[in-house]
Scaffold this motif. Structure first.
Motif: not given
Length: 202
Positions: A101, A134, A179
Motif C-alpha cells: 500500500s 485503498e 478501503v
C-alpha cells in the motif's frame, strides 16, 4: 500455438525443458527490446534474462511472471506445461509476488494461481496497526471475500463501514472504490479472494 515445455519444481525453482529461452528471446525481439530494456521493465537482472534465453538457468515462476508482464503476454504463452506432466508448484516467500500500500503498512502477497488471475484472484493480506489499503473500483459485478485470521479489519465500501474480527468473513461488492483498514491495535492477517466476473447483484 505456444511451444510445449515440461516444468518441474526443485527447491522453489522451475526445471524447464523445451523452448522457454527461445520463446523469451523471440518475444523480446518482437517488441524490439534490448536485454537492458527488458531488465528495466521487468525488474529481472539482465544477466539472468541472458542466462534464461540461453537455457543456462532454471528460473522461478515469479521470474517468468515478471517477464511475461513486461512482454505483455500471458504466462501460459511463455510457459505451457504438458498436460500429462504432474502439476506441483512451490514458491518461497521471497519469490511470491506482492503489492504494498501507499502507506507501506499493508502487504498483499499474491498466492493465487496465475492462470485464474483474470477471473479469480486470492491474496494473503497483512497490515500493521492503522495501515490502510485503498483500491479503485474493479470491473462491474466483482465481489471480494475477506476472511480475517487474526486482528480486526474495517472495510469501507461506498460510504458503508463494516468491522470484521478474527474468524469472520465479509463479502462485498468491489466494483466501486473501497478501503481495507487495520482497525485494531494488533497486526491484521487475512485471506482475500476476489471474484472478478461474478454476476451483478440486484
Amino acid at each position: 500455438m505456444a511451444p510445449r515445455v515440461r516444468a518441474e519444481i526443485e527447491n522453489g525453482a522451475l526445471i524447464v525443458s523445451g523452448q522457454l529461452g527461445k520463446t523469451i528471446q523471440r518475444l523480446r525481439k518482437a517488441y524490439n527490446l534490448s536485454l537492458s530494456e527488458l531488465a528495466e521493465q521487468s525488474g529481472v537482472a539482465k544477466s539472468i534474462i541472458s542466462q534464461i534465453e540461453r537455457n543456462e538457468t532454471n528460473p522461478t515462476l515469479a521470474t517468468i511472471w515478471r517477464l511475461s508482464q513486461a512482454l505483455d503476454v500471458s504466462i501460459e504463452r511463455v510457459l505451457a506445461a504438458g498436460e500429462d506432466a504432474p502439476f506441483i508448484e512451490k514458491l518461497s516467500r521471497a519469490d511470491t509476488p506482492a503489492l504494498v500500500s501507499e502507506d507501506g503498512k499493508v502487504r498483499l502477497s499474491i498466492i493465487g494461481w496465475i492462470k485464474t488471475v483474470e477471473w479469480l484472484q486470492w491474496y494473503d493480506l497483512t497490515a500493521e496497526p492503522s495501515g490502510a489499503l485503498e483500491s479503485d473500483a474493479h470491473q462491474r459485478g466483482s465481489i471480494e471475500c475477506l476472511s480475517v485470521l487474526s486482528g480486526e479489519a474495517e472495510i469501507e465500501v461506498a460510504g458503508h463501514v463494516e468491522r470484521v474480527r478474527a474468524g469472520e468473513t465479509l463479502r462485498y461488492r468491489c466494483d466501486r472504490p473501497h478501503v481495507i483498514r487495520n482497525a485494531g491495535p494488533e497486526p491484521l492477517r487475512a485471506t482475500m479472494v476476489c471474484i472478478m466476473k461474478a454476476a451483478v447483484m440486484a
